[in-house]
Design an enzyme around this catalytic site. Structure first.
Site, PDB file in Angstrom:
ATOM      1  N   ASP A  67       0.840  -1.199   0.000  1.00  0.00           N
ATOM      2  CA  ASP A  67       0.000   0.000   0.000  1.00  0.00           C
ATOM      3  C   ASP A  67       0.876   1.250   0.000  1.00  0.00           C
ATOM      4  OD1 ASP A  67      -2.147  -1.686   0.115  1.00  0.00           O
ATOM      5  OD2 ASP A  67      -2.638  -1.281   2.214  1.00  0.00           O
ATOM      6  N   GLY A  93      -3.313  -6.057   1.413  1.00  0.00           N
ATOM      7  CA  GLY A  93      -3.899  -7.190   0.699  1.00  0.00           C
ATOM      8  C   GLY A  93      -4.793  -7.956   1.659  1.00  0.00           C
ATOM      9  N   LYS A  94      -6.017  -8.271   1.248  1.00  0.00           N
ATOM     10  CA  LYS A  94      -6.951  -8.923   2.145  1.00  0.00           C
ATOM     11  C   LYS A  94      -6.434 -10.273   2.635  1.00  0.00           C
ATOM     12  CE  LYS A  94     -11.359  -8.576   1.733  1.00  0.00           C
ATOM     13  NZ  LYS A  94     -11.565  -7.678   2.870  1.00  0.00           N
ATOM     14  N   GLY A  95      -5.772 -11.015   1.756  1.00  0.00           N
ATOM     15  CA  GLY A  95      -5.240 -12.311   2.178  1.00  0.00           C
ATOM     16  C   GLY A  95      -4.200 -12.167   3.271  1.00  0.00           C
ATOM     17  N   ASP A 351     -11.413  -7.939   7.804  1.00  0.00           N
ATOM     18  CA  ASP A 351     -10.302  -8.875   7.654  1.00  0.00           C
ATOM     19  C   ASP A 351      -9.885  -9.447   9.006  1.00  0.00           C
ATOM     20  OD1 ASP A 351     -10.221  -8.475   4.934  1.00  0.00           O
ATOM     21  OD2 ASP A 351      -8.616  -6.979   5.011  1.00  0.00           O
TER      22      ASP A 351
END
Length: 376
Positions: A67, A93-95, A351
């Site tokens: 980011d 990143g969502k993961g 998340d």
């Protein structure tokens, strides 16, 4: 309450220290509060009905991003150049967010571990992101995770002084993660299977190619793992089909995602409307439960009756009537530290919830209890 009341930044570096509500940005206070909260979490955990032994693995299949956030007094209009007031780089990143959330609460056994399956570019950003994950207890295979000829996924974020923002995501190597890659990695990681009360958990989102996400759910199902899909962000034109429904144990949308999945407007997702929509998704084939995250209202579980203990692989006929479903509203544990403090930032709360829920379920905690703890 709010899911994981915290400065729940999209950065998983920040997310590690954001489990307690109302954290400030002072690093010393972050450290002290984080460890106080983890101590209380472990106290809660030992009092829950958990299984003996090591529990299962948590495997997250999803995105890993860098980011890049620029702050300015206003957002530029087309053709305009502005001077910014600040610039921050962070990992996201969502993961990756969900994997670190699962690892950071300290309940997944080291012998089982939290594992990340994702792709980054063969560049310095990618190398640093993978190293950062490992330093926070998330295993990854650097050789397999780095892709030559692709750049690491990047989110370019502009934020104005009023809080408005624009975001452009260049997914890069995230889209290089293929269905074949995922099938191979999961087959290796899940080769030992598991019992119904100590199942491996596979958590998937949609910042990767949809066909890859579906393959992850299918392979996990074939290995008797518990499957969780967080359908965010839903690609334009994408819909859940029976191939998806039949391989999802737990579906976790927020209110806007619930509306999108059901072809409704966000305004319709209130009260009885949101419950009816969640029930409809369950009736279409989700095997165990639909959990809708509701912001300050906590979360709503709509589940098949008989799924009140540790989550087992459901063989329930999907053509159920209302008598086979039940709805439970949940919020954080009553003695959660920092209850009285205000929410500072809710970014990344979903998340955090998904990762924490996966961690608790891997240890055989009941679904309702696991969901309440994940709200905190």
């Amino acid at each position: 309450m709010y899911l994981h009341r915290a400065v729940a930044s999209s950065s998983f570096f920040t997310l590690v220290c954001s489990a307690a509500k109302g954290i400030t940005t002072t690093s010393a206070f972050q450290y002290q509060t984080h460890h106080l909260h983890l101590s209380r979490r472990r106290h809660h955990f030992t009092s829950l009905m958990m299984t003996s032994g090591n529990g299962g693995k948590v495997v997250v299949v999803g995105s890993i991003n860098q980011d890049l956030t620029t702050y300015s007094q206003s957002l530029p209009v087309p053709g305009e150049t502005l001077l910014g007031t600040d610039f921050v780089t962070s990992a996201g990143g969502k993961g990756a967010n969900q994997a670190v959330a699962a690892s950071s609460i300290g309940v997944v056994c080291k012998e089982s571990g939290v594992h990340m399956i994702g792709r980054v570019g063969k560049d310095d950003m990618g190398r640093d992101l993978l190293k950062g994950l490992r330093s926070r207890g998330v295993s990854n295979d650097e050789k397999e995770s780095m892709v030559a000829g692709e750049h690491t996924g990047v989110a370019s974020i502009n934020v104005s002084s009023s809080g408005q923002n624009t975001i452009i995501v260049a997914p890069g190597a995230n889209m290089a993660l293929s269905a074949i890659d995922v099938d191979s990695s999961l087959t290796t990681l899940l080769q030992n299977g598991g019992t119904q009360s100590q199942r491996d958990v596979v958590l998937v989102q949609l910042e990767i190619a949809p066909e890859t996400a579906l393959q992850a759910l299918q392979t996990a199902t074939s290995k008797s793992a518990l499957t969780i899909l967080n359908p965010a962000p839903a690609p334009k034109g994408w819909k859940l089909t029976q191939d998806w429904y039949s391989n999802i144990d737990i579906l976790i949308p927020n209110e806007s995602e619930l509306a999108s999945l059901c072809g409704a407007s966000v305004e319709e997702v209130t009260g009885e409307g949101e419950e009816a929509m969640a029930r409809a998704l369950l009736e279409k084939g989700v095997r165990t439960a639909v959990i809708v995250t509701l912001g300050e209202r906590g979360a709503m579980i709509v589940k098949r009756k008989g799924e009140n203990e540790t989550v087992e692989q459901s063989t329930t006929d999907v053509n159920d009537d209302d008598s086979n479903h039940e709805t439970i509203m949940i919020s954080e544990p009553a003695d959660l530290p920092h209850q009285a403090l205000p929410v500072v930032d809710a970014v990344g709360a979903g998340d955090a919830f998904c990762g924490a829920l996966a961690a608790y379920l891997s240890r055989g905690v009941k679904l309702e209890q696991a969901s309440s703890m994940a709200c905190g």
